[in-house]
Design an enzyme around this catalytic site. Structure first.
Site, PDB file in Angstrom:
ATOM      1  N   HIS A 137      -3.356 -20.963  15.880  1.00  0.00           N
ATOM      2  CA  HIS A 137      -4.934 -21.310  16.170  1.00  0.00           C
ATOM      3  C   HIS A 137      -4.853 -21.869  17.531  1.00  0.00           C
ATOM      4  O   HIS A 137      -4.041 -22.658  18.132  1.00  0.00           O
ATOM      5  CB  HIS A 137      -5.699 -22.169  15.131  1.00  0.00           C
ATOM      6  CG  HIS A 137      -6.991 -22.319  15.125  1.00  0.00           C
ATOM      7  ND1 HIS A 137      -7.542 -23.207  15.984  1.00  0.00           N
ATOM      8  CD2 HIS A 137      -7.626 -22.000  14.226  1.00  0.00           C
ATOM      9  CE1 HIS A 137      -8.777 -23.022  15.717  1.00  0.00           C
ATOM     10  NE2 HIS A 137      -8.973 -22.325  14.640  1.00  0.00           N
ATOM     11  N   ASP A 214       0.720 -27.883  12.070  1.00  0.00           N
ATOM     12  CA  ASP A 214      -0.610 -27.679  11.950  1.00  0.00           C
ATOM     13  C   ASP A 214      -0.747 -27.319  10.567  1.00  0.00           C
ATOM     14  O   ASP A 214      -0.351 -26.236   9.888  1.00  0.00           O
ATOM     15  CB  ASP A 214      -1.296 -26.522  12.801  1.00  0.00           C
ATOM     16  CG  ASP A 214      -2.357 -25.924  12.558  1.00  0.00           C
ATOM     17  OD1 ASP A 214      -3.238 -26.705  11.439  1.00  0.00           O
ATOM     18  OD2 ASP A 214      -2.944 -24.955  12.958  1.00  0.00           O
ATOM     19  N   GLN A 217      -4.232 -24.798   7.106  1.00  0.00           N
ATOM     20  CA  GLN A 217      -4.344 -23.855   5.959  1.00  0.00           C
ATOM     21  C   GLN A 217      -3.168 -24.217   4.862  1.00  0.00           C
ATOM     22  O   GLN A 217      -3.111 -23.201   4.096  1.00  0.00           O
ATOM     23  CB  GLN A 217      -4.210 -22.584   6.717  1.00  0.00           C
ATOM     24  CG  GLN A 217      -5.311 -22.039   7.745  1.00  0.00           C
ATOM     25  CD  GLN A 217      -6.695 -21.888   7.169  1.00  0.00           C
ATOM     26  OE1 GLN A 217      -6.848 -22.010   5.935  1.00  0.00           O
ATOM     27  NE2 GLN A 217      -7.897 -21.962   8.207  1.00  0.00           N
ATOM     28  N   LYS A 240     -11.829 -28.036   5.206  1.00  0.00           N
ATOM     29  CA  LYS A 240     -11.171 -26.847   4.373  1.00  0.00           C
ATOM     30  C   LYS A 240     -10.556 -27.306   3.199  1.00  0.00           C
ATOM     31  O   LYS A 240      -9.924 -26.546   2.298  1.00  0.00           O
ATOM     32  CB  LYS A 240     -10.123 -26.377   5.245  1.00  0.00           C
ATOM     33  CG  LYS A 240     -10.872 -25.840   6.609  1.00  0.00           C
ATOM     34  CD  LYS A 240      -9.838 -25.115   7.532  1.00  0.00           C
ATOM     35  CE  LYS A 240      -9.867 -25.102   9.052  1.00  0.00           C
ATOM     36  NZ  LYS A 240     -10.835 -23.977   9.276  1.00  0.00           N
ATOM     37  N   CYS A 380     -10.144 -17.493  16.211  1.00  0.00           N
ATOM     38  CA  CYS A 380      -9.816 -18.572  17.286  1.00  0.00           C
ATOM     39  C   CYS A 380      -8.107 -18.335  17.362  1.00  0.00           C
ATOM     40  O   CYS A 380      -7.398 -19.393  17.505  1.00  0.00           O
ATOM     41  CB  CYS A 380      -9.927 -20.062  16.818  1.00  0.00           C
ATOM     42  SG  CYS A 380     -11.780 -20.400  16.612  1.00  0.00           S
TER      43      CYS A 380
HETATM   44  C1  LIG Z   1      -4.678 -22.957  11.244  1.00  0.00           C
HETATM   45  C2  LIG Z   1      -5.648 -23.775  11.702  1.00  0.00           C
HETATM   46  N1  LIG Z   1      -5.460 -24.818  12.706  1.00  0.00           N
HETATM   47  C3  LIG Z   1      -6.320 -25.504  13.186  1.00  0.00           C
HETATM   48  C4  LIG Z   1      -7.850 -25.401  12.887  1.00  0.00           C
HETATM   49  C5  LIG Z   1      -8.923 -26.146  13.438  1.00  0.00           C
HETATM   50  O1  LIG Z   1      -9.692 -26.882  12.517  1.00  0.00           O
HETATM   51  P1  LIG Z   1     -11.013 -27.488  12.815  1.00  0.00           P
HETATM   52  O2  LIG Z   1     -11.879 -26.612  13.625  1.00  0.00           O
HETATM   53  O3  LIG Z   1     -11.454 -28.047  11.565  1.00  0.00           O
HETATM   54  O4  LIG Z   1     -10.646 -28.754  13.768  1.00  0.00           O
HETATM   55  C6  LIG Z   1      -8.130 -24.143  12.080  1.00  0.00           C
HETATM   56  C7  LIG Z   1      -9.632 -23.841  11.786  1.00  0.00           C
HETATM   57  O5  LIG Z   1      -9.949 -22.914  11.474  1.00  0.00           O
HETATM   58  C8  LIG Z   1      -7.210 -23.572  11.355  1.00  0.00           C
HETATM   59  O6  LIG Z   1      -7.271 -22.474  10.763  1.00  0.00           O
END
Ligand SMILES: Cc1ncc(COP(=O)(O)O)c(C=O)c1O
Length: 423
Positions: A137, A214, A217, A240, A380
């Site tokens: 991401h 990260d 998910q 999430k 993203c």
């Molecule tokens: C794998 C992953 N990392 C990071 C993020 C970023 O999360 P946030 O936008 O809640 O900070 C997301 C959000 O879609 C994500 O799916």
């Protein structure tokens, strides 16, 4: 046996019609819906104990502080982190993005010599390497790309297999003696693939580097124990995992948090401040929590964490796997291609797909007209789309409230897409 129908009934938002159809929500990878207990926790906090935490000497402030710290402990228990006073390993952040930026900024500060000798383990210089993967991401890719640009370090990455998995088997070559930081996703937000992180973590530690996960998910879908995984840092978002927006968490191994310099500065993170001398910062986690915290949201996120533990993450995993099996049948539809592993193994119920000859936005609109919410765009994560030769895609993703019937509704709608566009 967990009654998942009863769990679904706890989500008031799902009980509505969209475009004349019962809402089918298959966009939990973007954000999950909230159970009534989480919605209630936030308003109950405001109704009964709202006050500034860690400050006032009055009773409400003490109760608010207690609720805030208990929430931290609840979140820690969900992910196998320490929560005892003086040993806390959970830092409150504004979300996964904020947590990852906190880390990249703190490593940058260490590279400027901030944080003294202990922080030098995080310092980067020209010639050093930061490793990510092509599946990241942008909230992983960009902070660490910026960190590389600021410090002169080189950004490297794991390539992907044809079906989009991080090639963990390359750890021996990608991670070298020059590597200082490795940051990868536990579960990729486009492909739904679970990264084989064990060999990557082993190699990271073999060369003395720091491993950042990260966990955005993975925390809502898998049973997690950061101690057992031997992760150094991990970031994720509450929204999430059935909690509120605007808040997230950063896990850090206690010893590392103690060595890490702060990344933002202000109230509630300092023991002593003078006009003519450097400030003396507090111990973690407060050192990383400058300013007034989103207390109501943290308290509600703690309720979400307990609620998930109450269901049992093994049960969550098994339930969502049955829906993933159904969603993967999208790949059997003429002209549809799954972007990610086709088998229901080492993946979660996040299934991205491309429809030959139809723009993802048209696909999304057609499906939305049947009351089914899926995500469209690049999610993203542009490099992974390029890997598949695309700019954008559609993505269906599960939560605990989904049913096999939800997936079947999507399949039925999906079968109508190409014929509707004359293909
Ligand atoms: C794998 C992953 N990392 C990071 C993020 C970023 O999360 P946030 O936008 O809640 O900070 C997301 C959000 O879609 C994500 O799916």
């Amino acid at each position: 046996m967990v009654d998942f129908d009863a769990i679904r009934a706890q989500f008031p938002i799902l009980d509505q019609q969209v475009h004349g159809h019962p809402l089918v929500y298959l966009d939990s990878a973007a954000t999950s819906q909230k159970p009534q207990c989480v919605i209630d926790a936030e308003s109950e906090y405001y109704r009964t104990i709202n006050a500034g935490v860690h400050r006032g000497a009055h009773e409400l402030a003490a109760r608010a502080t207690e609720a805030f710290e208990q929430a931290r402990a609840k979140v820690a228990r969900l992910v196998g982190a320490d929560w005892q006073e003086g040993q806390e390993e959970i830092v409150v952040t504004g979300g996964a993005t904020a947590g990852l930026n906190l880390l990249a900024t703190a490593f940058g500060n260490a590279s400027l010599g901030r944080g003294g000798a202990a922080a030098q383990r995080f310092a980067l210089k020209p010639g050093d390497e930061i490793v990510v993967s092509k599946a990241e991401h942008h909230s992983v890719l960009l902070p660490f790309q910026e960190l590389a640009a600021r410090t002169g370090a080189t950004l490297k990455w794991f390539d992907l297999t044809p079906d989009g998995r991080v090639r963990a088997e390359d750890a021996g070559e990608v991670i070298t003696e020059r590597t200082k930081v490795v940051a990868v996703c536990h579960v990729a937000n486009v492909t739904g693939a679970i990264t084989d992180i064990a060999p990557i973590i082993r190699r990271t530690h073999e060369v003395g580097a720091v491993f950042v996960l990260d966990a955005c998910q993975s925390v809502p879908h898998l049973k997690i124990d950061f101690h057992a995984l031997d992760v150094d840092f991990a970031a994720w978002s509450a929204h999430k995992m059935y909690g509120p927006t605007g808040v997230g968490f950063l896990y850090g191994r206690r010893e590392l948090l103690e060595a890490l310099p702060p990344a933002s500065f202000g109230g509630s993170m300092v023991e002593l401040a003078w006009m003519d001398q450097p400030a003396q910062y507090m111990a973690p986690p407060e050192r990383f929590e400058a300013g007034t915290q989103p207390v109501a949201q943290v308290v509600a996120a703690g309720v979400a964490a307990d609620w998930l533990r109450g269901i049992g993450m093994e049960n969550v995993e098994a339930h969502e796997r049955t829906i993933a099996a159904e969603l993967l049948k999208l790949g059997d539809i003429d002209g549809f291609r799954i972007l990610g592993p086709r088998e229901n193994v080492d993946r979660i119920g996040t299934v991205a797909f491309d429809v030959d000859g139809v723009h993802p936005h048209d696909v999304g609109q057609y499906i939305d007209a049947q009351g089914i919410a899926i995500r469209v765009g690049h999610h993203c994560a542009q490099p992974v789309h390029r890997h598949f030769g695309l700019y954008a895609s559609n993505r269906a993703s599960t939560g605990v409230y989904n049913t096999v019937e939800d997936a079947q509704a999507l399949l039925e709608a999906a079968r109508g897409v190409r014929p509707f566009f004359g293909l």
